[in-house]
Enzyme design. Structure first.
Site, mmCIF file in Angstrom:
data_model
loop_
_atom_site.group_PDB
_atom_site.id
_atom_site.type_symbol
_atom_site.label_atom_id
_atom_site.label_comp_id
_atom_site.label_asym_id
_atom_site.label_seq_id
_atom_site.Cartn_x
_atom_site.Cartn_y
_atom_site.Cartn_z
ATOM 1 N N GLU A 425 -3.221 1.458 -4.251
ATOM 2 C CA GLU A 425 -4.300 1.164 -3.309
ATOM 3 C C GLU A 425 -4.607 2.376 -2.415
ATOM 4 O O GLU A 425 -5.744 2.612 -2.054
ATOM 5 C CB GLU A 425 -3.877 -0.048 -2.469
ATOM 6 N N GLU A 507 -13.206 0.313 -8.562
ATOM 7 C CA GLU A 507 -13.905 1.558 -8.187
ATOM 8 C C GLU A 507 -13.708 2.702 -9.179
ATOM 9 O O GLU A 507 -14.655 3.438 -9.490
ATOM 10 C CB GLU A 507 -13.499 2.011 -6.783
#
Ligand SMILES: *[C@@H]1O[C@H](CO)[C@@H](O)[C@H](O)[C@H]1NC(C)=O
Ligand SMILES: *[C@@H]1O[C@H](CO)[C@@H](O)[C@H](O)[C@H]1NC(C)=O
Ligand SMILES: *[C@@H]1O[C@H](CO)[C@@H](O)[C@H](O)[C@H]1NC(C)=O
Ligand SMILES: *[C@@H]1O[C@H](CO)[C@@H](O)[C@H](O)[C@H]1NC(C)=O
Length: 615
Positions: A425, A507
């Site tokens: 992350e 993403e």
């Protein structure tokens, strides 16, 4: 190498580009050959070296479709009509209003994959949802998540089918949400209770949440013909246009006061968490309206100029190009303090830059009536003109593409470096005290320092630097396992993992998709395939796909959630990345921040002023 038309003043640059390309090719081959003999590492996509026939790409798209079916059938079996699946305990949970968010968010992915039966069943969930009732959060509905997941899902499915049921439900939903705009400046509040019309009175406005509805509401206005939806967009545009950017230097800051309409003190400038999609929508709103909404184009150029000159850094050893955020407590010290964190959420940026380079005349902005250096003029932009001056002699299109290529490579390496092949992350990049553009040295910054990318670029531009373009040349993964750590082997990755979870986020593959479509470079496809294989290997359960708690080991501890964006975005972008034909050409469709595609349309001057629409 990307081949692009260069203006005459860049001809020497072209020569260097060719040399740099050849040099990096040779280096790349050498690296790979020696690499093969010493450490065969399964995380590296072999296919980067050998061509894959079109049929095989089609097979891979089919594999993604199969993964989607596995995920969606798990949701249907164990969770529907609740919001999301818990794929370890095989139960449902309500995360966003309890209307069945996974079904709504998946509608257009199903249409693209031609999954008629699943789509038909999902339509029943769409029909049954009661948008004025939620048992969660005292009946309050969060505006941002509801807009991007539910409204976006409905609108894209409408665009792909013309089924008026979907448009009607989209209008009903937007009407239920509408009281969020009753704040003093018409910026949306965090949430609303659709029964009482009461909105959340917290004054803290987060950029991503208050500005990420432009694309959905503009398309809704166009599709329904109703002015009231576009009024909400126009108010936001007018508001941003009045904003004093002297402190944040031309880029929208992250934290706002909804009561005063001013940026908060102790603010932050970021492309990552809490900011991301509002920056993204500056370009996408311009594209959606057939390139007519010019204020958004100007804002996009100001934003990307700030990013290129202030937020991009290179790491000390590997020269990884990354984007970070900065806090700027005062007007006198606008540079602030860069955090040097690099978030997975920021990995949408390379795709956005590639899309911009593909669709905008960046080297001929005069053709759309813009003077690049004058973007820094005027009292609201005081202190920004230096950034435009700094970039004006670059081939701007090439610069955007290099940034896209370099950051996307770093996103890829944060996956390929991990034992499980999936990216964390957030990472914290190694750095010595960083140097800022304002104080930039005119010569190479010593290699042991982290330095601003533009310093390196400037040197390169003047022909003083030798070797490949900093941060963009191919780099090999630097895996570092738990065993390596225990054995005291040094971490050569140039970063520490600061948030170790893998959340099934889109993403990185989103950017790979956009880079593949805009540059035709097949490495984005092969890297995407390596990521998909890791997703299958590490996250698949009997029920669906799970988030992971720590990418540093394989296998690793599993979370018990399957976010709806995995079906809406991650699997959609992977499917489109491998699909040979292009069902949604980027000059005719715009992907929302939740990957819901809506069609580009011509926006007349009257419509842009809100005239010619009803109500
Ligand atoms: C939706 O919920 C509200 C609030 O509970 C209720 O008043 C309304 O009748 C419901 N609508 C439908 C169509 O069931
Ligand atoms: C929907 O309507 C538009 C506008 O009339 C048309 O161009 C498009 O082909 C239609 N799409 C479908 C799937 O029928
Ligand atoms: C913009 O903000 C700065 C810093 O707070 C202030 O000095 C300046 O006067 C403001 N400019 C305008 C036009 O409001
Ligand atoms: C811009 O800021 C500088 C320094 O703070 C100041 O001297 C100048 O007057 C300002 N210019 C405008 C146009 O506001």
């Amino acid at each position: 190498m990307i081949s692009l038309p260069l203006s005459p003043r860049h001809r020497p640059a072209l020569r260097i580009l060719v040399y740099a390309g050849l040099t990096s090719l040779v280096l790349w081959l050498l690296l790979h050959l020696s690499f093969d003999k010493s450490t065969p590492w399964t995380g590296f996509p072999d296919a980067e070296r050998s061509p894959i026939p079109p049929e095989e790409w089609e097979n891979r798209a089919e594999r993604v479709k199969e993964a989607f079916l596995h995920a969606y059938h798990g949701y249907e079996k164990y969770a529907m009509p609740m919001d999301e699946l818990r794929p370890v305990s095989n139960k449902g949970m309500n995360s966003y209003n309890g209307w069945g968010v996974t079904a709504f968010d998946s509608l257009d992915t199903m249409l693209l994959m031609e999954l008629k039966e699943e789509y038909t069943r999902a339509l029943e969930v769409v029909k049954a949802a009661n948008f004025t009732m939620t048992r969660q959060n005292r009946g309050f509905v969060p505006f941002f998540e509801t807009t991007i997941r539910y409204l976006g899902g409905l609108l894209s499915a409408y665009a792909l089918t013309n089924d008026t049921l979907l448009l009607r439900r989209a209008e009903e939903l937007a009407d239920a949400l509408d009281p969020v705009f009753e704040t003093p400046h018409g910026l949306p509040a965090f949430s609303v209770n659709p029964i009482s019309g009461e909105y959340d009175k917290n004054n803290v406005g987060i950029l991503a949440e208050l500005g990420s509805f432009q694309v959905e509401y503009t398309y809704l206005a166009k599709a329904s013909g109703k002015k009231k939806y576009y009024d909400r967009v126009k108010n936001l545009n007018d508001f941003f246009h009045r904003t004093n950017f002297t402190v944040s230097r031309g880029m929208l800051p992250t934290r706002w006061n909804l009561q005063t309409g001013l940026p908060r003190d102790r603010n932050k400038v970021s492309v990552g968490a809490q900011a991301d999609s509002t920056h993204e929508y500056l370009l996408k709103q311009y594209l959606l309206t057939g390139k007519t909404d010019k204020r958004n184009l100007e804002s996009y150029l100001r934003t990307t100029t700030y990013i290129l000159t202030n937020l991009l850094y290179l790491t000390p050893q590997r020269g990884l190009l990354y984007v970070t955020d900065t806090t700027f407590p005062t007007y006198d010290d606008p540079a602030g303090v860069p955090s040097h964190t690099f978030e997975h959420l920021s990995c949408f940026l390379p795709g956005l830059l590639a899309l911009g380079a593909h669709t905008l005349p960046l080297n001929n902005l005069e053709s759309v009536g813009l003077d690049y250096t004058s973007l820094g003029d005027g009292p609201l932009y005081n202190g920004t003109s230096q950034f435009y001056k700094a970039l004006k002699d670059f081939d701007l299109k090439q610069l955007h593409l290099w940034a896209a290529e370099g950051i996307a490579q770093t996103c890829w390496l944060t996956y390929a470096d991990q034992p499980c092949g999936l990216g964390p992350e957030e990472v914290l990049m190694l750095t010595e005290p960083a140097r800022h553009w304002d104080a930039a040295a005119k010569k190479w910054v010593p290699q042991s320092r982290s330095y601003l990318w533009t310093d390196a670029m400037r040197k390169w531009k003047k022909g003083g630097a030798r070797g490949p373009i900093p941060g963009v040349s191919p780099k090999r993964p630097a895996p570092w396992t738990e065993e390596d750590r225990a054995a005291g082997k040094p971490n050569e990755r140039d970063y520490h993992v600061s948030k170790a979870g893998y959340l099934l986020r889109p993403e990185t593959v989103e950017s790979f998709y956009l880079l593949w479509r805009t540059t035709g470079d097949v490495k984005w496809r092969t890297r995407g395939w390596a990521i998909f294989e890791a997703v299958e290997r590490e996250t698949r359960t009997n029920g669906g796909y799970v988030t992971l708690k720590n990418v540093a080991t394989s296998p690793t501890t599993k979370g018990d959630s399957m976010p709806s964006f995995f079906l809406a975005e991650t699997l959609k972008y992977l499917y489109l990345l491998f699909k040979e034909d292009d069902p949604l050409p980027l000059d005719r469709w715009v992907f929302s921040t939740e990957a819901h595609a809506v069609p580009v349309f011509e926006w007349t001057d009257e419509e842009r002023e809100g005239e010619g629409l009803i109500e």
